[in-house]
Design an enzyme around this catalytic site. Sequence first.
Site, PDB file in Angstrom:
ATOM      1  N   TYR A  51       0.858  -1.195   0.000  1.00  0.00           N
ATOM      2  CA  TYR A  51       0.000   0.000   0.000  1.00  0.00           C
ATOM      3  C   TYR A  51       0.886   1.233   0.000  1.00  0.00           C
ATOM      4  O   TYR A  51       1.857   1.298   0.754  1.00  0.00           O
ATOM      5  CB  TYR A  51      -0.885   0.031   1.263  1.00  0.00           C
ATOM      6  CG  TYR A  51      -2.343  -0.227   0.929  1.00  0.00           C
ATOM      7  CD1 TYR A  51      -3.015   0.596   0.031  1.00  0.00           C
ATOM      8  CD2 TYR A  51      -3.024  -1.291   1.504  1.00  0.00           C
ATOM      9  CE1 TYR A  51      -4.342   0.343  -0.290  1.00  0.00           C
ATOM     10  CE2 TYR A  51      -4.351  -1.547   1.183  1.00  0.00           C
ATOM     11  CZ  TYR A  51      -4.997  -0.712   0.281  1.00  0.00           C
ATOM     12  OH  TYR A  51      -6.300  -0.955  -0.039  1.00  0.00           O
ATOM     13  N   GLU A  53      -0.510   4.845  -0.452  1.00  0.00           N
ATOM     14  CA  GLU A  53      -1.334   6.037  -0.703  1.00  0.00           C
ATOM     15  C   GLU A  53      -0.492   7.299  -0.596  1.00  0.00           C
ATOM     16  O   GLU A  53       0.332   7.436   0.300  1.00  0.00           O
ATOM     17  CB  GLU A  53      -2.479   6.091   0.313  1.00  0.00           C
ATOM     18  CG  GLU A  53      -3.631   5.198  -0.124  1.00  0.00           C
ATOM     19  CD  GLU A  53      -4.497   4.757   1.020  1.00  0.00           C
ATOM     20  OE1 GLU A  53      -3.914   4.257   2.005  1.00  0.00           O
ATOM     21  OE2 GLU A  53      -5.716   4.893   0.929  1.00  0.00           O
ATOM     22  N   ASP A 198      -7.109  13.078 -25.289  1.00  0.00           N
ATOM     23  CA  ASP A 198      -7.164  11.688 -24.832  1.00  0.00           C
ATOM     24  C   ASP A 198      -6.485  10.864 -25.922  1.00  0.00           C
ATOM     25  O   ASP A 198      -7.050  10.642 -26.993  1.00  0.00           O
ATOM     26  CB  ASP A 198      -8.624  11.271 -24.644  1.00  0.00           C
ATOM     27  CG  ASP A 198      -8.750   9.829 -24.157  1.00  0.00           C
ATOM     28  OD1 ASP A 198      -7.790   9.051 -24.339  1.00  0.00           O
ATOM     29  OD2 ASP A 198      -9.811   9.480 -23.615  1.00  0.00           O
ATOM     30  N   THR A 224      -4.450   5.578 -21.788  1.00  0.00           N
ATOM     31  CA  THR A 224      -4.286   4.265 -21.177  1.00  0.00           C
ATOM     32  C   THR A 224      -2.888   3.805 -21.556  1.00  0.00           C
ATOM     33  O   THR A 224      -2.237   4.396 -22.418  1.00  0.00           O
ATOM     34  CB  THR A 224      -5.316   3.249 -21.714  1.00  0.00           C
ATOM     35  OG1 THR A 224      -5.283   3.286 -23.137  1.00  0.00           O
ATOM     36  CG2 THR A 224      -6.710   3.560 -21.232  1.00  0.00           C
ATOM     37  N   LYS A 227      -2.852  -0.043 -24.835  1.00  0.00           N
ATOM     38  CA  LYS A 227      -3.297  -0.183 -26.231  1.00  0.00           C
ATOM     39  C   LYS A 227      -2.065  -0.168 -27.134  1.00  0.00           C
ATOM     40  O   LYS A 227      -1.231  -1.068 -27.022  1.00  0.00           O
ATOM     41  CB  LYS A 227      -4.319   0.912 -26.545  1.00  0.00           C
ATOM     42  CG  LYS A 227      -5.582   0.794 -25.676  1.00  0.00           C
ATOM     43  CD  LYS A 227      -6.659   1.762 -26.084  1.00  0.00           C
ATOM     44  CE  LYS A 227      -7.923   1.544 -25.278  1.00  0.00           C
ATOM     45  NZ  LYS A 227      -8.134   2.516 -24.219  1.00  0.00           N
ATOM     46  N   ARG A 233      -2.462  -2.985 -18.334  1.00  0.00           N
ATOM     47  CA  ARG A 233      -3.654  -2.131 -18.236  1.00  0.00           C
ATOM     48  C   ARG A 233      -3.345  -1.040 -17.222  1.00  0.00           C
ATOM     49  O   ARG A 233      -2.801  -1.316 -16.145  1.00  0.00           O
ATOM     50  CB  ARG A 233      -4.858  -2.952 -17.783  1.00  0.00           C
ATOM     51  CG  ARG A 233      -5.130  -4.151 -18.634  1.00  0.00           C
ATOM     52  CD  ARG A 233      -6.520  -4.684 -18.427  1.00  0.00           C
ATOM     53  NE  ARG A 233      -7.451  -3.883 -19.183  1.00  0.00           N
ATOM     54  CZ  ARG A 233      -7.662  -4.028 -20.502  1.00  0.00           C
ATOM     55  NH1 ARG A 233      -7.007  -4.945 -21.183  1.00  0.00           N
ATOM     56  NH2 ARG A 233      -8.522  -3.261 -21.127  1.00  0.00           N
TER      57      ARG A 233
HETATM   58  N1  DSN Z   1     -12.623  -0.054 -24.371  1.00  0.00           N
HETATM   59  C1  DSN Z   1     -11.825   0.940 -25.019  1.00  0.00           C
HETATM   60  C2  DSN Z   1     -11.763   0.697 -26.492  1.00  0.00           C
HETATM   61  O1  DSN Z   1     -11.967  -0.412 -26.875  1.00  0.00           O
HETATM   62  O2  DSN Z   1     -11.501   1.594 -27.268  1.00  0.00           O
HETATM   63  C3  DSN Z   1     -12.386   2.235 -24.710  1.00  0.00           C
HETATM   64  O3  DSN Z   1     -12.687   2.311 -23.353  1.00  0.00           O
END
Ligand code: DSN
Length: 446
Positions: A51, A53, A198, A224, A227, A233
Site C-alpha cells: 500500500y 497512498e 485523450d 491508457t 493499447k 492495463r
Molecule cells: N474499451 C476501449 C476501447 O476499446 O476503445 C475504450 O474504453
Amino acid sequence: MKHLRQDDPQIYQLVKREEKRQKTGIELIPSENYTSLPVMEAMGSILTNKYSEGYPKKRYYGGNEFIDTIEIVAQERAKKLFGVVSANVQPYSGSPANFAVYMATLKPGDTFMGQALTAGGHLTHGAAVSATAIYHRSVQYGVKRSLPDLFDYDEIRRLAMEYKPKLIWVGGTAHPLAFHYEKFAKIADEVGAYLAADIAHVAGLIAAGAHPSPVAHVHIITTTTHKTLRGPRGGMIMVTEKGVKKDKDLTAKIDKAIFPGLQGGPHDHQTAAIAVALLEASSNSFKKYAHQIVANAVELAESLKKEGFTLIGNRTENHLILVDLSPILGPGGGIFAQTALDLAHITLNKNTIPDEPASPFYPSGVRLGTPAITTRGMKEKDMKRIAAWIKRVIDEVKNEKLPTEKEERTTYLRGFRERVVKNKNLLKIAKEVKNFSLTFPVPGIA
Ligand code: DSN
C-alpha cells in the site's frame, strides 16, 4: 503457473483456454495488444502486496522506499518519452484518468465539450450515461462523413462560442484518421478552455512519431497504457508546458484529483509495469513496430476496400479502421459480422458508425485494427489474406437482416446463432485462420 494449476485448477484451466484463444485467432480489436514478458513479470510481481497512498516521498504508510523510486522512474520515463512537464502514473485506467481531469478543471455543473460516442468519441467524453455527463453539462460534437478529415471545425467553433465550455476534449476510440490538435487548440484558446487530448488509442504511435503529437497544442494529455503503447492495463495523466503556462497549479490539481479525490492506494505492480513499457516504447525496435502498425492498417484498409467494403473516412491514418456494413448487412448488421467472425477466429467489435441508422447495442459497423497482429509479426502481405477471410465470412451472413421490432429481433438472433454455428464454410475458414495464426508467436504463450 504450476502453483495456480495445483491450488486453483478451475481458474488455471480458464487461463489456459484463454491462452489458446489468443494464440489461435487473429486479434483485430484495435484497443488490445500483447504485452512483453518483462511487462508481465513486473505486473505479476510481489509489488501487488504493498500500500502506498500518496505520492513519492509523501506517503501515508511506511516501507515505501523502493516503491517511491519505482514511481519516480515511471514518471521520469513518461516525461522524457512524451516531452511533458509532469506525469501522474497512478490512474487505474483511462476512465478514472479522464474523470480526474474533470475534477481538476471543472466544478459540478460546469460545461465541457467532447466528441460524441456514436461519432467515434469515448463514454467519458460526455456520453449521456457517463458520470462525466451526469455531474457536468456535456456538449457533444460529431463528425461529418462528407468532410475530408471528418471534423467540421466551423461547427465545433460555433458550439464552443455558444456554450463557452471550460474544458474541451480531443481524441477518440473509433476515429480512423489522425487528429489535428492545432485546429482544436485554436478553438479552445479562443474561448479560454482547457484542451485535453485523450491519446489512449494512439499513445504508442505518438511516442514513436507515427502520429502527430498533441504536446505543443494541449494543456493536458490522458492515456491508457495497454493499447498501442503495449504496456499493462493502466492510465496516465500528463501536463504540458502550455498547461503549466495556463495554470501553474495544474499538476497539483491533477495529482489531488487522483489522490485523494478519486482513488486510494496506487497499484504499484501496475506502476512498475508501466515503467517497463515506457522504457520499451523508447527503443528503436518500438519505433519500427509503431510505424508497421500504421503500414499494416493502411494495407488492410485498402484490401478491404478492394473486397467491396465501405470505410468511414474512406481510409485509415492510424491503427484502426471503421467499416460501415449497412450497404451489405443493413442497419444493425454489426452483430452478424462480429458473431460470424468470432466463429472464424477473427476477433473485432461491432461499433456504431457516424449517423448510426440503428442503435449502440445493435450498431451497423465494425471496428478493427492492427496493434496486436503487428506485435505477432504480421506484415502487409498478411493483411491481404485477412481482408480476404473477412470478405468470405461476411458473404456467409450477407442475407441476414436484423428486424427492428424487439421481440422479433430476439427470436431472429436466436435462430441466427443456431444457424451460424453449423455453417460448414465458416468452420473451414476457422481452420485456415487457426493454422495461419499458429505460425505467429505470442509473447508468454508457448
Ligand atoms: N474499451 C476501449 C476501447 O476499446 O476503445 C475504450 O474504453
